[in-house]
Design a protein around this motif. Structure first.
Motif, PDB file in Angstrom:
ATOM      1  N   GLU A 137       0.204   4.174   1.087  1.00 55.74           N
ATOM      2  CA  GLU A 137      -0.178   5.089   2.136  1.00 55.74           C
ATOM      3  C   GLU A 137       0.914   4.720   3.304  1.00 55.74           C
ATOM      4  O   GLU A 137       1.588   3.883   3.232  1.00 55.74           O
ATOM      5  CB  GLU A 137      -1.407   4.915   2.784  1.00 55.74           C
ATOM      6  CG  GLU A 137      -2.481   5.033   1.721  1.00 55.74           C
ATOM      7  CD  GLU A 137      -2.705   6.582   1.572  1.00 55.74           C
ATOM      8  OE1 GLU A 137      -2.013   7.072   0.724  1.00 55.74           O
ATOM      9  OE2 GLU A 137      -3.480   7.247   2.328  1.00 55.74           O
TER      10      GLU A 137
ATOM     11  N   CYS B  69       0.479   5.057   6.759  1.00 53.07           N
ATOM     12  CA  CYS B  69      -0.338   4.581   8.248  1.00 53.07           C
ATOM     13  C   CYS B  69       0.668   3.973   9.135  1.00 53.07           C
ATOM     14  O   CYS B  69       1.344   2.979   8.905  1.00 53.07           O
ATOM     15  CB  CYS B  69      -1.602   3.824   7.977  1.00 53.07           C
ATOM     16  SG  CYS B  69      -2.536   4.474   6.879  1.00 53.07           S
TER      17      CYS B  69
ATOM     18  N   CYS C  49       0.871  -1.307  -0.074  1.00 55.49           N
ATOM     19  CA  CYS C  49      -0.038  -0.210  -0.059  1.00 55.49           C
ATOM     20  C   CYS C  49       0.835   1.326   0.006  1.00 55.49           C
ATOM     21  O   CYS C  49       1.873   1.394   0.713  1.00 55.49           O
ATOM     22  CB  CYS C  49      -1.239   0.012   1.182  1.00 55.49           C
ATOM     23  SG  CYS C  49      -1.921   1.516   1.217  1.00 55.49           S
TER      24      CYS C  49
ATOM     25  N   ALA D 110      -5.661  -3.512   0.475  1.00 55.85           N
ATOM     26  CA  ALA D 110      -4.616  -2.531   0.854  1.00 55.85           C
ATOM     27  C   ALA D 110      -4.490  -1.470  -0.070  1.00 55.85           C
ATOM     28  O   ALA D 110      -3.659  -1.418  -0.995  1.00 55.85           O
ATOM     29  CB  ALA D 110      -3.207  -3.422   1.113  1.00 55.85           C
TER      30      ALA D 110
ATOM     31  N   ARG E 105      -2.776  11.275   3.651  1.00 55.37           N
ATOM     32  CA  ARG E 105      -4.160  11.804   3.340  1.00 55.37           C
ATOM     33  C   ARG E 105      -4.538  12.761   4.647  1.00 55.37           C
ATOM     34  O   ARG E 105      -4.099  12.595   5.592  1.00 55.37           O
ATOM     35  CB  ARG E 105      -5.186  10.722   3.045  1.00 55.37           C
ATOM     36  CG  ARG E 105      -5.228   9.354   4.024  1.00 55.37           C
ATOM     37  CD  ARG E 105      -6.248   8.301   3.746  1.00 55.37           C
ATOM     38  NE  ARG E 105      -5.924   7.120   3.896  1.00 55.37           N
ATOM     39  CZ  ARG E 105      -5.648   6.523   5.052  1.00 55.37           C
ATOM     40  NH1 ARG E 105      -6.011   7.321   6.231  1.00 55.37           N
ATOM     41  NH2 ARG E 105      -5.395   5.326   5.380  1.00 55.37           N
TER      42      ARG E 105
ATOM     43  N   TYR F 175       0.636   2.579  11.881  1.00 52.40           N
ATOM     44  CA  TYR F 175       0.543   1.333  12.413  1.00 52.40           C
ATOM     45  C   TYR F 175       0.310   0.121  11.455  1.00 52.40           C
ATOM     46  O   TYR F 175       0.271  -1.215  11.889  1.00 52.40           O
ATOM     47  CB  TYR F 175      -0.961   1.510  12.993  1.00 52.40           C
ATOM     48  CG  TYR F 175      -2.107   1.974  12.510  1.00 52.40           C
ATOM     49  CD1 TYR F 175      -2.593   1.172  11.330  1.00 52.40           C
ATOM     50  CD2 TYR F 175      -2.595   3.282  12.670  1.00 52.40           C
ATOM     51  CE1 TYR F 175      -3.672   1.553  10.452  1.00 52.40           C
ATOM     52  CE2 TYR F 175      -3.474   3.640  11.601  1.00 52.40           C
ATOM     53  CZ  TYR F 175      -4.057   3.031  10.568  1.00 52.40           C
ATOM     54  OH  TYR F 175      -5.031   3.475   9.697  1.00 52.40           O
ATOM     55  N   CYS F 176       0.503   0.194  10.158  1.00 52.40           N
ATOM     56  CA  CYS F 176      -0.088  -0.603   9.230  1.00 52.40           C
ATOM     57  C   CYS F 176       0.911  -1.731   8.574  1.00 52.40           C
ATOM     58  O   CYS F 176       1.835  -1.111   8.258  1.00 52.40           O
ATOM     59  CB  CYS F 176      -0.720  -0.125   8.025  1.00 52.40           C
ATOM     60  SG  CYS F 176      -1.726  -1.486   7.118  1.00 52.40           S
TER      61      CYS F 176
HETATM   62 FE1  SF4 Z   1      -2.937   1.341   3.339  1.00 47.70          FE
HETATM   63 FE2  SF4 Z   1      -5.075   0.770   4.734  1.00 47.70          FE
HETATM   64 FE3  SF4 Z   1      -2.761   0.011   5.821  1.00 47.70          FE
HETATM   65 FE4  SF4 Z   1      -3.117   2.594   5.625  1.00 47.70          FE
HETATM   66  S1  SF4 Z   1      -4.479   1.237   6.823  1.00 47.70           S
HETATM   67  S2  SF4 Z   1      -1.269   1.500   4.881  1.00 47.70           S
HETATM   68  S3  SF4 Z   1      -4.395   2.700   3.609  1.00 47.70           S
HETATM   69  S4  SF4 Z   1      -3.945  -0.713   3.953  1.00 47.70           S
END
Ligand code: SF4
Ligand code: SAM
Ligand code: DTB
Length: 326
Positions: free
Chosen positions: A54, A56, A52, A100, A168, A58-59
């Protein structure tokens, strides 16, 4: 009475109530508005994993962190329907497909997801998707395919959001949630605790959720699953009492909403989970995996349901009640 005009001060007072009094009050609200002992069982499937764009923090699926999660292209429809059938046979009444993606694009992959939604809906399960940002037209297409719910989390307060995600904005999230509402799809929107936020951030997030013109039909409360390789890998483990406090406050603010004890159950004892149900949680994710991380098995959960006298909620219960079908 369902209220959408909660003030920050009121929420602060509820959140800061001595814990046992808070649980008692939340349990009372829960009994008044919902069938206690009834828990919605949802199964998650990651239909497109990893890679992904992005950030984030935590991800496990963000491409920029080395988390050991591999990239997997969008699954085939048949494979997904097989999983859904297994989940249904194991007692799930809601099936949630996660991708994702930063956002949905109008391409063949989206057409395939629409087919998956049609397929799962035809199996008599409530279908949910979490695919990132959506525009109005995409939300409409998902609705027409039979989508029941769309998950899009606010994660934390608008003030703290920028510390966790920079690619974002909070407003982007709110716009997608609006598009989902306008399309007539139910809203599943919650957050994560353990990101390093303050109690005030948690209260602000609950304020945003509970003052929406219509409360989300479901609010997942996730405990951060700490993932090696992400910036939050070394955060302290979330205290179960904090989960209980969040769940109880959410229950009091949004009496009719399904409050989901989401990520974090793998690290909780049955006694800890029982407290969450007592405090008003009435939904869980079931099945060995959430999206990429472990979760209790169906067998373990069945044993817990038996022990605590819980029973799975049937699919489309609200709709059936509204239509007068028993
Ligand atoms: Fe990507 Fe969603 Fe994980 Fe953010 S939470 S990195 S948008 S998969
Ligand atoms: N990419 C889409 C998006 O972000 O909206 C959909 C999938 S994303 C994985 C769905 C949600 O999972 C996130 O909004 C976040 O709340 C939750 N999540 C992701 N990683 C998590 C973690 N390590 N611990 C707890 N919750 C997590
Ligand atoms: C939600 O609030 N929690 C779920 C679901 N919605 C999509 C996801 C939790 C993900 C936990 C980390 C993982 O398994 O990858």
């Amino acid at each position: 009475m369902i209220r959408n005009d909660w003030t920050i001060e009121e929420i602060q007072d509820i959140y800061n109530t001595p814990l046992l009094d808070l649980i008692y009050r939340a349990a009372g609200v829960h009994r008044q508005y919902n069938e206690t002992g009834e828990v919605q069982v949802c199964t998650l499937l990651s239909i497109k994993t990893g890679g992904c764009p992005e950030d984030c923090a935590y991800c496990p699926q963000a491409a920029r962190y080395n988390t050991g999660v591999g990239v997997q292209a969008l699954m085939k429809k048949e494979e997904v329907l097989e999983y859904a059938a297994k989940a249904k046979a194991a007692g799930s009444t809601r099936f949630c497909m996660g991708a994702a993606w930063r956002e949905v694009r109008d391409n063949k992959d989206f057409d395939r997801v629409l087919d998956m939604v049609r397929g799962v809906n035809e199996m008599g399960m409530e279908v949910c998707c979490t695919l990132g940002m959506l525009n109005e037209d995409q939300a409409k297409k998902l609705a027409d395919a039979g989508l029941h719910a769309y998950n899009h989390n606010l994660d934390t307060s608008s003030e703290y959001y920028g510390e966790i995600i920079s690619t974002r904005t909070y407003n982007d999230r709110l716009t997608t949630l609006d598009n989902v509402r306008k399309a007539g799809v139910t809203v599943c929107c919650g957050g994560i605790i353990g990101l390093g936020e303050t109690h005030s951030d948690r209260i602000k997030m609950l304020h945003t959720l509970s003052t929406m013109a219509q409360h989300p039909e479901s609010v997942p409360i996730n405990a951060l699953v700490r993932i090696a390789g992400t910036p939050l890998a070394n955060n302290p483990k979330v205290d179960t009492w904090d989960m209980v406090r969040m769940i109880a406050t959410a229950r009091i603010l949004m009496p009719r909403t399904m409050v989901r004890l989401s990520a974090g159950r793998a690290e909780m004892s049955q006694a800890e989970q029982a407290l969450c149900f007592m405090a008003g949680a009435n939904s869980i994710f079931a099945g060995e995996k959430l999206l990429t991380t472990p979760n209790p098995s169906f067998e373990e959960d069945n044993m817990m349901f038996e022990l605590l006298g819980l029973k799975p909620r049937e699919a489309f219960k609200e709709e059936k009640e509204l239509a007068g079908i028993q």
